[in-house]
Design a protein around this motif. Structure first.
Motif, PDB file in Angstrom:
ATOM      1  N   UNK A   1     -30.326  19.352  31.348  1.00  0.00           N
ATOM      2  CA  UNK A   1     -30.822  20.350  30.410  1.00  0.00           C
ATOM      3  C   UNK A   1     -31.582  19.716  29.247  1.00  0.00           C
ATOM      4  N   UNK A   2     -31.204  18.494  28.891  1.00  0.00           N
ATOM      5  CA  UNK A   2     -31.861  17.852  27.750  1.00  0.00           C
ATOM      6  C   UNK A   2     -32.951  16.870  28.199  1.00  0.00           C
ATOM      7  N   UNK A   3     -33.349  16.938  29.469  1.00  0.00           N
ATOM      8  CA  UNK A   3     -34.409  16.074  30.004  1.00  0.00           C
ATOM      9  C   UNK A   3     -34.091  14.590  29.956  1.00  0.00           C
ATOM     10  N   UNK A   4     -32.818  14.233  30.096  1.00  0.00           N
ATOM     11  CA  UNK A   4     -32.516  12.825  30.350  1.00  0.00           C
ATOM     12  C   UNK A   4     -32.713  12.629  31.849  1.00  0.00           C
TER      13      UNK A   4
ATOM     14  N   UNK B   1     -25.043  17.918  34.128  1.00  0.00           N
ATOM     15  CA  UNK B   1     -25.511  19.216  33.632  1.00  0.00           C
ATOM     16  C   UNK B   1     -26.210  19.059  32.278  1.00  0.00           C
ATOM     17  N   UNK B   2     -25.544  18.375  31.349  1.00  0.00           N
ATOM     18  CA  UNK B   2     -26.111  18.210  30.008  1.00  0.00           C
ATOM     19  C   UNK B   2     -27.390  17.368  30.066  1.00  0.00           C
ATOM     20  N   UNK B   3     -27.349  16.276  30.828  1.00  0.00           N
ATOM     21  CA  UNK B   3     -28.527  15.413  30.924  1.00  0.00           C
ATOM     22  C   UNK B   3     -29.724  16.172  31.467  1.00  0.00           C
TER      23      UNK B   3
ATOM     24  N   UNK C   1     -29.392   2.209  31.013  1.00  0.00           N
ATOM     25  CA  UNK C   1     -28.391   1.293  30.473  1.00  0.00           C
ATOM     26  C   UNK C   1     -26.968   1.812  30.708  1.00  0.00           C
ATOM     27  N   UNK C   2     -26.799   3.136  30.654  1.00  0.00           N
ATOM     28  CA  UNK C   2     -25.476   3.678  30.987  1.00  0.00           C
ATOM     29  C   UNK C   2     -25.132   3.325  32.426  1.00  0.00           C
TER      30      UNK C   2
ATOM     31  N   UNK D   1     -30.734  23.858  20.918  1.00  0.00           N
ATOM     32  CA  UNK D   1     -31.081  22.607  21.579  1.00  0.00           C
ATOM     33  C   UNK D   1     -30.958  21.455  20.600  1.00  0.00           C
TER      34      UNK D   1
ATOM     35  N   UNK E   1     -28.181   0.543  24.291  1.00  0.00           N
ATOM     36  CA  UNK E   1     -27.773   1.954  24.245  1.00  0.00           C
ATOM     37  C   UNK E   1     -27.714   2.418  22.789  1.00  0.00           C
TER      38      UNK E   1
ATOM     39  N   UNK F   1     -26.515  -4.629  27.016  1.00  0.00           N
ATOM     40  CA  UNK F   1     -26.634  -3.268  27.533  1.00  0.00           C
ATOM     41  C   UNK F   1     -26.114  -2.286  26.476  1.00  0.00           C
TER      42      UNK F   1
ATOM     43  N   UNK G   1     -34.236   5.002  28.746  1.00  0.00           N
ATOM     44  CA  UNK G   1     -33.517   3.748  28.506  1.00  0.00           C
ATOM     45  C   UNK G   1     -32.008   3.993  28.463  1.00  0.00           C
ATOM     46  N   UNK G   2     -31.582   5.043  27.780  1.00  0.00           N
ATOM     47  CA  UNK G   2     -30.146   5.333  27.711  1.00  0.00           C
ATOM     48  C   UNK G   2     -29.600   5.542  29.114  1.00  0.00           C
TER      49      UNK G   2
ATOM     50  N   UNK H   1     -38.591  11.379  27.310  1.00  0.00           N
ATOM     51  CA  UNK H   1     -38.624  10.477  26.169  1.00  0.00           C
ATOM     52  C   UNK H   1     -38.195   9.090  26.621  1.00  0.00           C
ATOM     53  N   UNK H   2     -38.951   8.049  26.235  1.00  0.00           N
ATOM     54  CA  UNK H   2     -38.579   6.694  26.691  1.00  0.00           C
ATOM     55  C   UNK H   2     -37.170   6.323  26.255  1.00  0.00           C
ATOM     56  N   UNK H   3     -36.738   6.816  25.093  1.00  0.00           N
ATOM     57  CA  UNK H   3     -35.370   6.510  24.639  1.00  0.00           C
ATOM     58  C   UNK H   3     -34.344   7.055  25.629  1.00  0.00           C
ATOM     59  N   UNK H   4     -34.619   8.256  26.102  1.00  0.00           N
ATOM     60  CA  UNK H   4     -33.669   8.877  27.026  1.00  0.00           C
ATOM     61  C   UNK H   4     -33.646   8.136  28.349  1.00  0.00           C
TER      62      UNK H   4
END
Lengths: 332, 505, 167
Positions: free
Chosen positions: B429-432, B425-427, B174-175, C11, C58, C54, B170-171, B165-168
């Motif tokens: 699994x959630x496809x970030x 791990x979380x990223x 930016x992080x 999920x 976010x 930034x 970007x997050x 997802x483009x949002x992911x």
């Protein structure tokens, strides 16, 4: 006071006679940690590692030395670390005048008094440098050009609100000019940027620019010291460090501006521990490797301890504080 | 052909039994520090530094640079076998190297990695040999706007809209930028985003983040799936190594392109880590079959490794000629040079011909020695995988955590590495996507500094990024690459049918 | 057995939680940036400029993730982020790890390493006491020599090393 002096003299005598400092009132009982308030390869790092290599080579200490770099926040990390090690004389912090200038410009978790000063072992000089093909042959024409076009001349330096920046601000004040200060990550970067002609001048220490000076990339105009630098071997075209005029005689009324190489202990350590390290550093200074380090980096071989040291720090801090306050950098 | 003559002279200086033995010692030590995450080439160099005081400068630099090569090679080994980058520049190698190892193709992945790394390093050294004078002058033309353009180019070539997802995405980017902003800001001298917390003064270490995100994150995933490294157990046979070697010429396009990217990033201040990411991104983008990347494609190993080593070796040149250390290791080595009484800078090439050309000659030899030694140790490292998991799993963890501590000797980093492990791990699994975050952490603060320095120099004028042909062309190339996915889509719309037909070549 | 394969966390729930954490992170970054000027002056972007935007991006992107999450809700509520069995396995690994980190923080890395390795080998690997203690001890000593003596990189020490006078 007299007692202490006598004691110091006695220990010095003991050391001079070649007896190890075993009789001293305090000595390390476990590995000593050298905390370097800069990253690997920086000026402070070389300083600390030179001291370490001399101590190791001549076996001046019967405990091993570990060097740890804590250069975060322009060195603040190392000083904060020193504060948290209160009462622990096995940690020695190496730095510059950053120790007392940083807390003025940034909100940090330590105060200069939190550490115990041990010694200043050398002072690094600052010079005004221009590009090799610069039209300015002396400091005077440089200042005139800056006056003619305010805000056009670019001076590079290392970091912001740090020694270079403070000096540039002092120059602006003393000469009545306005320049653009460009902060880079390190003095080395400021040197190449000047050699590439991307800035008009920098205020680097000798060791940061000597390579480019030899190659004709940069050229010194004057040195910010009360008198000319020590005579050494000629660097370029028969010209050496001693041929560089002081900035005062060249027309920039700044008496002196220097960066001390400082050694600290954490707060709350005994006077015996301080004396031990003073003695140790004295022995380090007597070795040829130290002299070689001083010559190679073209620093001035000065040694301040005890009362002299406190006066030195006091004066240096006051001068820095004046500029910092005037520029509005002072942190509340 | 002055340089060739000088090089021959250099070989006569470097090719002694004593020096070859030093190279082997250096390489072996380098592999050891490279394999341990956190402990990298800078530690190794620091360790050997006191030893070198009593040596002559040529022997000393041969020992140190050999250790550097060894560390670069060692870093790839753990990337492939455990998904833990031993060196920051081998992060991109994990993307396809570890999946290959999981599929039981560890030998192939390691062989490809080492051989292409050797190729890249040689390309870098050849560049230094032939163009030393020119490169040093060229590097002087780089100022802040050009630096920014190089970082932008590296970023543009890696970041594309993938499946996530483009949002992911970007997050994640930016992080990464936010993490690099923590700590002292060079341009303003202010301490940012520390919230009065001492431990954040030094900033968030890229290495600690990587050890957590990749090493611990990966272990958590493996655990959940109950896989327990089963797939990685691979037999290593010299025959397999040899067979893989024979297939390498098939990837000549990737090799050449990656070597070029590496050399470019080495002499400009992009550095090996950014080079490997850029090379991976471009390999993926220009692949005839773009699918399968990230699941164990050979090019996914070859591209970053070649570029990493090409950049690593060509970066020695700016260090020697200009005195700018391109990396922490180079910085420590420079400190060493000075202690041996040599001043890095343009005069080194004139005053210390023996030293410089001896060093360059030793880079040829050192890399050959490194490839041979490292290939010989493949079975050794692969055999680690046969140790029962109840021992090796926790041991890897201990190495990760200790390694994270050694980065800055900070107890706080023990927590950091744990937090980044959970985040990884979380990223995952959630496809970030994690890679863009890592790249943002590598380039973020450098890019910000360069941008602000440029604007300070120009007095607030943004046209500084188009002010000369050099910076304009790098910026244009960057924008072109950024728009590339869009352009290819338009091409496909204009010429339907072709897009699927060519993939089965 | 089949009950164990049931989803523990869906999920969807995890997407929302992560989105919210990202949102929070964005807000924290923006607040941190606001400590400094966030505009442009004659010297270009001020220190807070980049962190501010930034953080803002976010925030926007995390809102996007949340919206996307709710749109895909029908698909993702049924999908398991973590099954009961998976959770057990992850925790069996993660809890000792967290204990190791906390223990090392207080007792130093060498003591932490020894206790962790020995503990995991005995309680999870099913090894015998003497074997596990020997292996863990051997590795710890090897690490000590490797880091402290060879590389001269000091690892975190605790009260035990101080007591023994090693450090």
């Amino acid at each position: 006071m007299l007692m202490k002096k006598a004691l110091t003299a006695a220990t010095a005598l003991v050391a001079a006679l070649g007896i190890s400092a075993a009789e001293a009132a305090w000595k390390p009982t476990k590995p000593v940690e050298f905390v370097v308030s800069s990253g690997p390869g920086g000026g402070t790092d070389q300083f600390a590692r030179t001291v370490q290599s001399i101590i190791t080579k001549y076996n001046l200490l019967d405990q091993p030395i570990v060097v740890v770099n804590k250069g975060g926040g322009s060195g603040a990390e190392g000083f904060v670390y020193g504060k948290t090690a209160e009462g622990e004389p096995h940690k020695v912090i190496f730095g510059t005048n950053n120790e007392w200038l940083l807390p003025l410009v940034a909100k940090l978790a330590y105060k200069p008094e939190d550490l115990t000063p041990v010694a200043v072992m050398a002072v690094d000089e600052f010079l005004l440098w221009v590009t090799g093909d610069s039209p300015y042959q002396d400091a005077k024409s440089f200042i005139e050009a800056a006056k003619a076009e305010p805000g056009k001349i670019k001076i590079g330096g290392s970091q912001s609100k740090d020694t270079d920046h403070i000096l540039v601000k002092q120059i602006e004040r003393a000469a009545g000019i306005k320049v653009i200060y460009v902060p880079f990550k390190s003095g080395g970067e400021a040197a190449t940027q000047l050699a590439g002609g991307h800035v008009d001048a920098n205020t680097n220490n000798p060791s940061e620019n000597i390579g480019q000076w030899k190659a004709g990339g940069v050229r010194p105009l004057c040195v910010f010291a009360p008198e000319r630098m020590a005579k050494g071997e000629p660097v370029v075209d028969g010209k050496g460090w001693a041929d560089i005029p002081t900035c005062k005689e060249a027309g920039i009324p700044i008496e002196h501006y220097q960066m001390p190489r400082t050694v600290f202990l954490p707060g709350g350590v005994s006077q015996d521990a301080v004396d031990f390290y003073v003695e140790l550093l004295k022995q380090v200074r007597e070795k040829p490797e130290w002299q070689e380090y001083i010559t190679r980096t073209s620093q001035s071989n000065r040694f301040f301890v005890g009362e002299d040291l406190h006066t030195f720090i006091k004066n240096n801090e006051d001068e820095g504080r004046a500029v910092i306050t005037a520029e509005g950098w002072l942190v509340k | 052909m002055d340089n060739i003559a000088s090089l021959m002279h250099g070989f006569s200086v470097a090719l002694t039994m004593h020096h070859v033995l030093l190279m082997m010692l250096g390489v072996l030590l380098g592999i050891l520090v490279g394999v341990l995450p956190g402990l990298g080439a800078p530690n190794g160099v620091t360790l050997l530094m006191p030893l070198t005081f009593s040596m002559d400068p040529i022997s000393a630099i041969i020992l140190l640079t050999s250790m550097y090569w060894g560390a670069l090679f060692g870093g790839s080994t753990t990337s492939i076998l455990f998904n833990i980058p031993g060196e920051p520049s081998s992060v991109a190698t994990t993307f396809d190297g570890h999946p290959m190892a999981k599929q039981g193709r560890a030998t192939e992945a390691l062989t490809y990695a080492f051989l292409s790394a050797g190729f890249g390093a040689l390309a870098g050294v050849v560049l230094i040999t032939l163009l030393s004078g020119w490169v040093a002058k060229f590097a002087l033309r780089f100022s802040s706007p050009e630096f920014f353009a190089v970082y932008f180019l590296a970023f543009a070539s890696f970041i594309g809209l993938g499946g996530a997802s483009p949002f992911k995405t970007v997050i994640s980017i930016m992080l990464g930028f936010a993490f690099t902003a923590v700590g002292m800001d060079t341009v303003s001298g202010n301490v940012r985003l520390t919230y009065g917390f001492d431990e954040l003064l030094r900033g968030i270490s890229f290495l600690v983040a990587v050890i957590g995100l990749f090493g611990i994150g990966e272990l958590l995933l493996t655990m959940e799936e109950g896989l327990r490294f089963e797939g990685v157990k691979a037999r290593v046979s010299p025959r397999k190594v040899f067979e893989t070697l024979l297939t390498l010429p098939r990837y000549w396009v990737t090799l050449l392109r990656s070597a070029l990217i590496g050399c470019w990033m080495g002499i400009t201040p992009g550095g090996p880590t950014a080079a490997s990411f850029m090379s991976y991104g471009l390999a993926k983008r220009f692949a005839r079959r773009p699918e399968g990347f990230g699941q164990g494609r050979e090019e996914g190993v070859i591209a970053p490794e070649t570029a990493d080593h090409a950049a690593g070796s060509s970066a020695i040149l700016p260090m020697l000629a200009l005195g700018i250390p391109g990396s922490a290791t180079a910085a420590v080595m420079m400190g060493g040079l000075m202690i041996w009484g040599l001043t890095p800078g343009p005069m080194l090439f004139i005053e210390q011909k023996d030293f410089v050309w001896g060093l360059i000659a030793s880079m040829y030899l050192g890399n050959v020695v490194a490839v041979v030694l490292v290939l010989a140790t493949v079975p050794l490292f692969a055999s680690i995988l046969r140790v029962p998991f109840a021992i090796i799993g926790p041991l890897i963890l201990v190495i990760c955590v200790s390694g994270a501590y050694t980065v800055d000797s900070a107890a706080f980093d023990l927590w950091m590495v744990l937090i980044f492990g959970v985040l990884g791990y979380v990223f995952k699994k959630l496809d970030y996507p994690i890679a863009p975050m890592v790249l943002a952490m590598v380039l973020g603060d450098k890019a910000e500094d360069a941008f602000r320095q440029s604007v300070i120099m120009s007095g607030g004028d943004l046209s500084v990024f188009w002010s000369n042909s050099l910076v304009s062309s790098i910026m244009s190339l960057g924008i072109l690459l950024l728009a590339w996915p869009l352009l290819t889509r338009i091409f496909r719309l204009l010429r339907p049918g072709r897009s699927t037909g060519t993939t089965t070549a | 057995m089949s009950t164990n394969e049931r989803s523990l966390i869906s999920r969807f729930a995890m997407e929302v939680v992560t989105g919210c954490i990202a949102l929070l992170a964005g807000i924290v970054v923006v607040l941190g940036a606001l400590e400094y000027e966030i505009g442009w002056d004659e010297a270009g972007p001020q220190p807070g400029y980049f962190p501010f935007y930034v953080g803002l991006i976010i925030i926007v992107a995390s809102l996007g993730v949340l919206v996307q999450g709710f749109l895909n809700r029908s698909r993702t509520t049924g999908e398991a982020f973590l099954t009961r069995e998976g959770f057990k396995r992850v925790m069996a690994f993660f809890l000792p790890l967290a204990a190791f980190t906390a223990g090392s923080y207080v007792l130093g890395l060498y003591v932490g390493t020894f206790v962790y390795l020995a503990g995991v080998m005995i309680f999870q690997g099913g090894y015998r006491w003497p074997f596990a203690l020997t292996v863990a001890g051997g590795i710890t000593v090897f690490f000590f020599v490797l880091f402290e003596r060879w590389f001269q990189v000091p690892l975190l020490k605790g009260p035990l090393e101080a007591f023994l006078g090693i450090y």
